[in-house]
Design an enzyme around this catalytic site. Structure first.
Site, PDB file in Angstrom:
ATOM      1  N   HIS A   1       1.071  -1.130  -0.328  1.00  0.00           N
ATOM      2  CA  HIS A   1      -0.663   0.159  -0.233  1.00  0.00           C
ATOM      3  C   HIS A   1       0.930   0.915  -0.030  1.00  0.00           C
ATOM      4  CE1 HIS A   1      -2.918   2.868   1.121  1.00  0.00           C
ATOM      5  NE2 HIS A   1      -3.876   2.236   1.247  1.00  0.00           N
TER       6      HIS A   1
ATOM      7  N   CYS B   1      -3.568   2.918  -4.972  1.00  0.00           N
ATOM      8  CA  CYS B   1      -5.084   3.611  -4.026  1.00  0.00           C
ATOM      9  C   CYS B   1      -5.190   5.306  -4.534  1.00  0.00           C
ATOM     10  CB  CYS B   1      -4.756   3.605  -1.967  1.00  0.00           C
ATOM     11  SG  CYS B   1      -5.413   4.674  -1.318  1.00  0.00           S
TER      12      CYS B   1
ATOM     13  N   HIS C   1      -7.746   0.448  -4.417  1.00  0.00           N
ATOM     14  CA  HIS C   1      -8.502   1.355  -2.983  1.00  0.00           C
ATOM     15  C   HIS C   1      -9.197   2.667  -4.041  1.00  0.00           C
ATOM     16  CE1 HIS C   1      -6.573  -0.203   0.621  1.00  0.00           C
ATOM     17  NE2 HIS C   1      -7.283  -1.137  -0.326  1.00  0.00           N
TER      18      HIS C   1
ATOM     19  N   ASP D   1     -12.235   1.845  -0.892  1.00  0.00           N
ATOM     20  CA  ASP D   1     -11.763   2.706   0.723  1.00  0.00           C
ATOM     21  C   ASP D   1     -12.690   3.166   1.674  1.00  0.00           C
ATOM     22  OD1 ASP D   1      -9.240   2.785   1.489  1.00  0.00           O
ATOM     23  OD2 ASP D   1      -8.545   4.236   1.072  1.00  0.00           O
ATOM     24  N   HIS D   2     -11.969   4.492   1.695  1.00  0.00           N
ATOM     25  CA  HIS D   2     -13.370   5.834   2.849  1.00  0.00           C
ATOM     26  C   HIS D   2     -14.069   6.366   2.182  1.00  0.00           C
ATOM     27  CE1 HIS D   2      -8.768   5.801   4.626  1.00  0.00           C
ATOM     28  NE2 HIS D   2      -9.346   5.098   4.335  1.00  0.00           N
TER      29      HIS D   2
ATOM     30  N   TYR E   1     -15.046   4.402   7.851  1.00  0.00           N
ATOM     31  CA  TYR E   1     -15.412   2.842   7.157  1.00  0.00           C
ATOM     32  C   TYR E   1     -17.406   2.732   8.065  1.00  0.00           C
ATOM     33  CZ  TYR E   1     -10.781   1.739   6.630  1.00  0.00           C
ATOM     34  OH  TYR E   1      -9.826   1.425   5.254  1.00  0.00           O
TER      35      TYR E   1
HETATM   36  C1  DNO Z   1      -6.635   3.350   6.181  1.00  0.00           C
HETATM   37  C2  DNO Z   1      -5.937   2.582   5.008  1.00  0.00           C
HETATM   38  C3  DNO Z   1      -4.751   1.948   5.804  1.00  0.00           C
HETATM   39  C4  DNO Z   1      -4.461   0.429   5.227  1.00  0.00           C
HETATM   40  C5  DNO Z   1      -2.912  -0.369   4.788  1.00  0.00           C
HETATM   41  C6  DNO Z   1      -2.705  -1.266   4.417  1.00  0.00           C
HETATM   42  O1  DNO Z   1      -7.077   2.815   5.825  1.00  0.00           O
HETATM   43  O2  DNO Z   1      -6.288   2.561   3.950  1.00  0.00           O
HETATM   44  O3  DNO Z   1      -5.479   1.627   6.697  1.00  0.00           O
HETATM   45  O4  DNO Z   1      -5.291  -0.565   5.132  1.00  0.00           O
HETATM   46  O5  DNO Z   1      -2.424   0.969   5.288  1.00  0.00           O
HETATM   47  O6  DNO Z   1      -1.535  -2.252   5.249  1.00  0.00           O
END
Ligand code: DNO
Length: 358
Positions: free
Chosen positions: A206, A244, A271, A316-317, A330
């Site tokens: 990531h 991402c 992501h 993702d978020h 989340y």
């Molecule tokens: C944030 C996420 C990160 C991700 C880690 C992957 O919410 O995108 O915490 O899970 O960095 O290891």
């Protein structure tokens, strides 16, 4: 594009599996054993218990995020071989329950960082926010002094456990430069990728979030050049990335479309989310809609479609909307809206390519 949804597990996440199941086109969850201390081998009984819990909902467990990497590996300490062995055993066990992709990161000390988890947007919703000057003006030594002097000191997104170890960790990283961290990542990848290959599990690093150095700590997964270098460390489809769009998009000079194209065969996991970057470098996580942020999500989805992407994707978020109480970033609602936006763009492109037919 295979849509998946991150879920933190019963008791850890107010979102329920039966609700995830109702989001159109979601086929699996993105999961982890969050209670296993970093560096330890994941116990098979816990992995199987998780599987038993999720499978009745018709969702698969093919994507794990994250199997975290012990700091001794990042620091290149003598103990790292023991932790690398544990990592390999975890990969082998995850293969037994059908895991196909493991997302991980190589950020020293911290994972993602924000300065406000509930910053209000114009519409009254709240979202994750990063105030650049607040972090860049913080001198690392002063930060450690504050933490040591004040056990209640915290910043959003930092778990109390991590904070307790912060001062010694900062000390350990004092002489670790970017090239050391890169060497240590290479060593780690050379150790684990043969196991990943044998077990048909794609490793997906990531990007650093945000994608720049913070508190004087080196960060090495920040853009196209650094990703190219990491992929070359072990030239295997099993050494891949989590692309991402939000993390990389926090730096507007990152060309995400170029990365999707260049790394097309090395992206097992995406992501996709938007982020609005302000002139002073601050950023906030907006809805997925292209018009709401700085990242052109329509073009990102189009780029994935162009490469014939068959990897996993998660929204993702999301923002916190409709008074939802959830883990920061989340919630169920805005991530579900995000998924529908992504499908909307994807399906439209697909239909246009087929000449308008269903
Ligand atoms: C944030 C996420 C990160 C991700 C880690 C992957 O919410 O995108 O915490 O899970 O960095 O290891």
């Amino acid at each position: 594009m295979r849509m998946v949804f991150r879920w933190f597990g019963d008791g850890n996440d107010p979102v329920q599996l039966k609700h995830i199941k109702q989001i159109p086109g979601v086929e699996g969850i993105v999961w982890a054993l969050h209670d296993v201390p970093v560096g330890e081998e994941w116990p098979m009984d816990k992995i199987l218990a998780y599987k038993r819990q999720v499978e009745p909902f018709g969702l698969h467990l093919e994507v794990v995020e994250s199997v975290n990497v012990h700091e001794d590996i990042k620091l290149g300490l003598p103990n790292r071989d023991r932790y690398i062995e544990n990592y390999k055993k975890t990969i082998e066990k995850l293969a037994l329950v059908g895991v196909k992709t493991i997302c991980y990161n190589f950020m020293p000390v911290f994972d993602w960082i924000r300065t406000d988890l509930f910053k209000e947007l114009e519409d009254g919703s709240t979202a994750l926010f990063y105030e650049k000057s607040k972090v860049s003006s913080m001198d690392p030594d002063e930060l450690v002094r504050q933490i040591t002097a004040n056990p209640d000191f915290t910043m959003p997104g930092w778990e109390p456990e991590r904070l307790k170890r912060l001062a010694p960790l900062f000390e350990a990283y004092r002489n670790v430069k970017e090239h050391d961290l890169l060497d240590n990542l290479r060593y780690f990848l050379e150790g684990i990728i043969p196991t990943a290959e044998r077990n048909d599990i794609k490793m997906a690093i990531h990007p650093d979030d945000p994608p720049w150095t913070i508190f004087g700590l080196p960060r090495i997964v920040t853009g196209q050049d650094s990703i190219r270098r990491i992929l070359s460390f072990v030239d295997s489809p099993y050494n891949g990335i989590t692309l991402c769009s939000g993390s990389l998009g926090a730096n507007p000079s990152n060309d995400i479309l170029a990365m999707v194209h260049e790394f097309a065969d090395r992206i097992p996991f995406a992501h996709i989310r938007n982020v609005r970057v302000y002139g002073n470098g601050d950023f906030i996580e907006t809805s997925h809609r292209t018009a709401d942020g700085t990242v052109d999500i329509c073009e990102v989805v189009r780029a994935f479609h162009n490469i014939g992407f068959t990897g996993y994707t998660r929204p993702d978020h999301g923002r916190h909307i409709w008074d939802e109480r959830c883990r920061p970033g989340y919630g169920l609602y805005d991530r579900a809206l995000g998924i529908m936006y992504l499908w909307g763009v994807w399906d439209t492109i697909e239909r246009m390519k087929r000449g308008g037919r269903k």
